[in-house]
Design an enzyme around this catalytic site. Structure first.
Site, PDB file in Angstrom:
ATOM      1  CB  CYS A   1      -1.315  -0.188   1.077  1.00  0.00           C
ATOM      2  SG  CYS A   1      -2.371  -0.666   0.743  1.00  0.00           S
ATOM      3  CG  ASP A   2       5.434   2.942   0.246  1.00  0.00           C
ATOM      4  OD1 ASP A   2       4.685   4.064  -0.355  1.00  0.00           O
ATOM      5  OD2 ASP A   2       5.996   3.004   0.229  1.00  0.00           O
TER       6      ASP A   2
END
Ligand SMILES: *Cc1c(COP(=O)(O)O)cnc(C)c1O
Length: 393
Positions: A341-342
């Site tokens: 999730c980056d």
């Protein structure tokens, strides 16, 4: 050929899932043989940090390679292969088989290393003091700082004594009652400027001469009772990721002739620490498309491996690993992202791939064996890829 490779990869995926990291041990043996054939007078210490998979270490051990380690865990990993030898054999052997080529070592590590006749590198006076106190019996190699111009990965800002201070440092070691066995350098990894090696060898040659003039006799006395200096030319041997990379064959010719020219006497033992050259081309990654979106008109593929995992080499090694599709189709510029999730987990904003690939389709990247899986993390709960071995003995 490519079709055959794709079939083989698909079979591996069927049995193992994705992401899957495939190590071809025959290619590792081939790379090692090429290194030895082109540099016949250079003893090769495989730099374990490039890929520390224990099966790779075993393959290299079986081939007769020596090893460059940079931590106690790496040292232990290599030494596991020596277990069948007697204590005496191990003692004779380790000297010849392992160099601990991290110039900075915690005191506790030095104390442990002192139980083995092992070579270690140093580049500063504080390290010498620690060595004197904790591991006075190890062999010492002075690492000097040399030009890293034109190398992908720069190392000279972190390591190496200034050549102008080298002889004084050698003098300090002798005055403390330690010996110095040789000189090492690293021209920077993936070196595409071969002058770096010539310049570095020039520095080493001058330092050997000046030390001799000042009566500091660098070297070790081997089995045949002859004193020899060690010249450690480090790593940096380039891999042909792209056509603009100069060839190792050309580099080896330069190295062989420069070694002859600058070190004509037989009082030198030349060693090297190839990492990338041995493993980069031996590994392939297969990853799966787990999501697809169109953003700003561009097809974005979300994969089950990314920059926090096998593609970490993009960050740490400044290397790119173009993705290939198993399916044909007109290629368009697509974006590829890793699973976390980056937004930093972006493999490429301009991969050339068909834009009609579907969820669960596979992609693969080649030449991804060095500094890739070695620096993978568990970030966001995603584990490193499964490892599959081909052509293991
Ligand atoms: C990383 C490293 C190597 C290996 O370098 P490559 O460019 O991968 O061949 C060798 N020696 C030392 C001291 C290193 O730090």
């Amino acid at each position: 050929m490519i079709e055959k490779k794709k079939k083989m990869l698909e079979k591996i995926v069927k049995e193992n899932g994705t992401p899957v990291f495939i190590i071809d041990h025959e290619k590792i043996r081939e790379n090692y043989r090429e290194f030895r054939e082109k540099l016949p007078d250079v003893q090769a210490y495989f730099a374990v940090k490039a890929n520390s998979n224990p099966e790779i270490i075993k393959t290299m051990y079986d081939m007769g390679a020596s090893f460059d380690v940079a931590s106690l865990p790496e040292f232990t990993l290599v030494r596991q292969n020596f277990k069948h030898l007697s204590e005496q054999e191990q003692e004779d052997f380790i000297w010849n088989k392992i160099i601990y080529a991290n110039t900075i070592k915690p005191s506790g590590v030095l104390a442990k290393l002192n139980n083995y006749k092992i070579l270690v590198t140093f580049d500063n006076i504080e390290e010498l003091k620690k060595i004197k106190q904790h591991s006075p019996d190890v062999g010492l190699i002075l690492r000097i700082r040399v030009p890293n111009t034109g190398s992908m990965v720069e190392l000279s800002s972190k390591f190496g004594a200034h050549p102008g201070e080298a002889v004084d440092l050698i003098a300090e070691a002798f005055d403390m009652g330690l010996g110095v066995e040789g000189i090492s350098f690293h021209v920077g990894s993936q070196c595409n400027n071969f002058d770096n090696y010539s310049q570095a060898m020039n520095f080493a040659s001058s330092i050997f001469k000046e030390a001799e003039l000042r009566n500091y006799h660098i070297g070790f006395t081997g089995k045949e009772n002859k004193k020899r200096k060690i010249l450690d030319i480090g790593g940096g041997f380039p891999v042909n990721y792209t056509p603009d990379v100069k060839s190792f064959a050309d580099l080896s010719e330069i190295l062989n002739s420069e070694i002859k020219r600058m070190f004509p006497k037989d009082d030198i033992q030349v060693i090297a620490e190839p990492g990338r050259f041995i493993v980069a081309t031996a590994c392939t990654l297969v990853t799966r498309i787990v999501g697809k979106a169109i953003r700003d008109g561009k097809t974005c593929y979300y994969l089950d491996d990314g920059v926090y995992h096998t593609f970490s080499g993009q960050v740490f090694d400044h290397q790119r690993y173009p993705l290939h599709s198993f399916k044909d189709g007109e290629k368009k510029v697509c974006a590829t992202f890793g699973p976390t999730c980056d937004a930093f987990d972006t493999i490429s904003l301009a991969d050339e791939l068909p834009d009609d690939l579907q969820i669960d389709d596979l992609l693969y990247a080649e030449n991804i064996g060095a500094y890739s899986i070695a620096s993978t993390t568990y970030f966001n709960g995603f584990p490193p890829p499964k490892v599959v071995h081909l052509n293991k003995n």
